[in-house]
Write a protein that holds these residues in place. Sequence first.
Motif, PDB file in Angstrom:
ATOM      1  N   ARG A 167       1.055  -1.280   0.188  1.00  0.00           N
ATOM      2  CA  ARG A 167      -0.062   0.066   0.004  1.00  0.00           C
ATOM      3  C   ARG A 167       0.687   1.204  -0.194  1.00  0.00           C
ATOM      4  O   ARG A 167       1.440   1.709   1.038  1.00  0.00           O
ATOM      5  N   GLU A 168       1.217   1.772  -1.270  1.00  0.00           N
ATOM      6  CA  GLU A 168       2.173   2.614  -1.525  1.00  0.00           C
ATOM      7  C   GLU A 168       3.630   2.050  -1.164  1.00  0.00           C
ATOM      8  O   GLU A 168       4.188   1.068  -1.728  1.00  0.00           O
ATOM      9  N   THR A 169       4.165   2.427   0.249  1.00  0.00           N
ATOM     10  CA  THR A 169       5.608   1.695   0.104  1.00  0.00           C
ATOM     11  C   THR A 169       5.605   0.691   1.307  1.00  0.00           C
ATOM     12  O   THR A 169       6.690   0.004   1.733  1.00  0.00           O
ATOM     13  N   VAL A 170       4.424   0.289   1.760  1.00  0.00           N
ATOM     14  CA  VAL A 170       4.519  -0.570   3.131  1.00  0.00           C
ATOM     15  C   VAL A 170       3.347  -1.625   2.788  1.00  0.00           C
ATOM     16  O   VAL A 170       2.472  -1.285   2.244  1.00  0.00           O
ATOM     17  N   ALA A 171       3.600  -2.831   3.279  1.00  0.00           N
ATOM     18  CA  ALA A 171       2.548  -3.720   3.187  1.00  0.00           C
ATOM     19  C   ALA A 171       2.117  -4.463   4.621  1.00  0.00           C
ATOM     20  O   ALA A 171       2.967  -4.463   5.585  1.00  0.00           O
ATOM     21  N   PRO A 172       0.968  -4.871   4.714  1.00  0.00           N
ATOM     22  CA  PRO A 172       0.518  -5.467   6.071  1.00  0.00           C
ATOM     23  C   PRO A 172       1.485  -6.897   6.532  1.00  0.00           C
ATOM     24  O   PRO A 172       1.611  -7.475   5.501  1.00  0.00           O
ATOM     25  N   ASP A 173       1.925  -6.968   7.437  1.00  0.00           N
ATOM     26  CA  ASP A 173       2.985  -7.830   7.826  1.00  0.00           C
ATOM     27  C   ASP A 173       1.835  -9.203   8.246  1.00  0.00           C
ATOM     28  O   ASP A 173       1.265  -9.145   9.655  1.00  0.00           O
ATOM     29  N   LEU A 174       1.724 -10.293   7.738  1.00  0.00           N
ATOM     30  CA  LEU A 174       1.020 -11.292   8.204  1.00  0.00           C
ATOM     31  C   LEU A 174       1.899 -12.448   8.666  1.00  0.00           C
ATOM     32  O   LEU A 174       1.179 -13.486   9.244  1.00  0.00           O
ATOM     33  N   GLY A 175       3.152 -11.957   8.846  1.00  0.00           N
ATOM     34  CA  GLY A 175       3.741 -13.047   9.832  1.00  0.00           C
ATOM     35  C   GLY A 175       4.938 -13.483   8.865  1.00  0.00           C
ATOM     36  O   GLY A 175       5.155 -13.182   7.979  1.00  0.00           O
ATOM     37  N   GLY A 176       5.866 -14.209   9.541  1.00  0.00           N
ATOM     38  CA  GLY A 176       7.127 -14.682   8.988  1.00  0.00           C
ATOM     39  C   GLY A 176       8.114 -15.331   9.928  1.00  0.00           C
ATOM     40  O   GLY A 176       7.563 -16.003  11.123  1.00  0.00           O
ATOM     41  N   THR A 177       9.450 -15.507   9.898  1.00  0.00           N
ATOM     42  CA  THR A 177      10.215 -16.339  10.468  1.00  0.00           C
ATOM     43  C   THR A 177      11.111 -15.346  11.104  1.00  0.00           C
ATOM     44  O   THR A 177      12.005 -14.563  10.523  1.00  0.00           O
ATOM     45  N   PRO A 178      11.075 -15.094  12.469  1.00  0.00           N
ATOM     46  CA  PRO A 178      11.964 -13.848  13.158  1.00  0.00           C
ATOM     47  C   PRO A 178      13.413 -14.090  13.056  1.00  0.00           C
ATOM     48  O   PRO A 178      13.834 -12.763  12.814  1.00  0.00           O
ATOM     49  N   SER A 179      14.172 -14.822  12.555  1.00  0.00           N
ATOM     50  CA  SER A 179      15.659 -14.794  12.505  1.00  0.00           C
ATOM     51  C   SER A 179      15.928 -14.213  11.056  1.00  0.00           C
ATOM     52  O   SER A 179      17.123 -14.056  10.857  1.00  0.00           O
ATOM     53  N   TYR A 180      15.132 -14.099  10.156  1.00  0.00           N
ATOM     54  CA  TYR A 180      15.008 -13.784   8.956  1.00  0.00           C
ATOM     55  C   TYR A 180      14.538 -12.244   8.802  1.00  0.00           C
ATOM     56  O   TYR A 180      14.368 -11.545   7.943  1.00  0.00           O
ATOM     57  N   MET A 181      14.077 -11.605   9.938  1.00  0.00           N
ATOM     58  CA  MET A 181      13.435 -10.292   9.986  1.00  0.00           C
ATOM     59  C   MET A 181      14.391  -9.107  10.132  1.00  0.00           C
ATOM     60  O   MET A 181      15.122  -9.548  11.047  1.00  0.00           O
ATOM     61  N   SER A 182      14.267  -8.035   9.714  1.00  0.00           N
ATOM     62  CA  SER A 182      15.176  -6.995   9.904  1.00  0.00           C
ATOM     63  C   SER A 182      14.751  -6.268  11.031  1.00  0.00           C
ATOM     64  O   SER A 182      13.870  -6.501  11.640  1.00  0.00           O
TER      65      SER A 182
END
Length: 263
Positions: A167-182
């Motif tokens: 949505r412009e420059t940001v997307a909603p975060d639906l989850g992921g894997t913490p060790s690969y998150m900035s």
Amino acid sequence: MAETRVGDWLVDDTAPLGSGHFARVLPARRVRAEMDGHVEHRAVKIYHARGDAEQRRRALDEIRVQERLMGCPHAVAYVDAFIAPDGPFAGCLVQVMELGDRSLGHHLDVVGPLPAYDAAAALAGVAEALEHVHGRGLVHADLKPGNVVRCRGLWKIADFNVATALRETVAPDLGGTPSYMSPQRLAAVAGGRREVRPADDAWALGVVLAQCLLGGLPSYVTEPRAEEASRLAGQLLDALAARGTDPRAAGLVRELLAAEPAD
């Protein structure tokens, strides 16, 4: 091998290629009688979305993302989607996709650290796929070795179940894997903002590249704090230096794990 019919496909439910609370991925084959008995081999993703409107919406969103990426040579190819008409998976949404022979995570478990050239060869196509994803206004949001799959000799991005539209420059975060998150993404999670950006995929690519060069991660991120991501990045860069990694490869990891997303 115990096979179960799902639509036109025979799936082996005893040998999942991947499994989670959202879906499971199974090897599948289809005999084409009209093509002199030719047998097609694919992967079938069966979503656990029966009776759950939100889960079904997420499943449909993933299928739409895969459709948008058709033609990208380094994204696992979408083939078809349907609702299973009968049998044990009756009513489940099903996606048929290209079949890989191993994940990058499994490959590293088997062969250990990759030489810099091999790591670059494996991830160059993944970087190209991310460019393709971002160019279509999407963020993958869960890049990790388990979601990179080798298909006919090419490493490709798979598993788009938390991919989301910008949505412009940001997307909603639906989850992921913490060790690969900035750090920025983890800070957003900790602050309840749930935001993800294309730069967060680049950070994940840096962690994956370092993991390929080292054969594994020195530690894991277990808490949603920016300091945890920065700590892991420092450990990765120190481990690459101690190993005497090719300076160009180590330099690329350093750039991808830059503290400032704009860098």
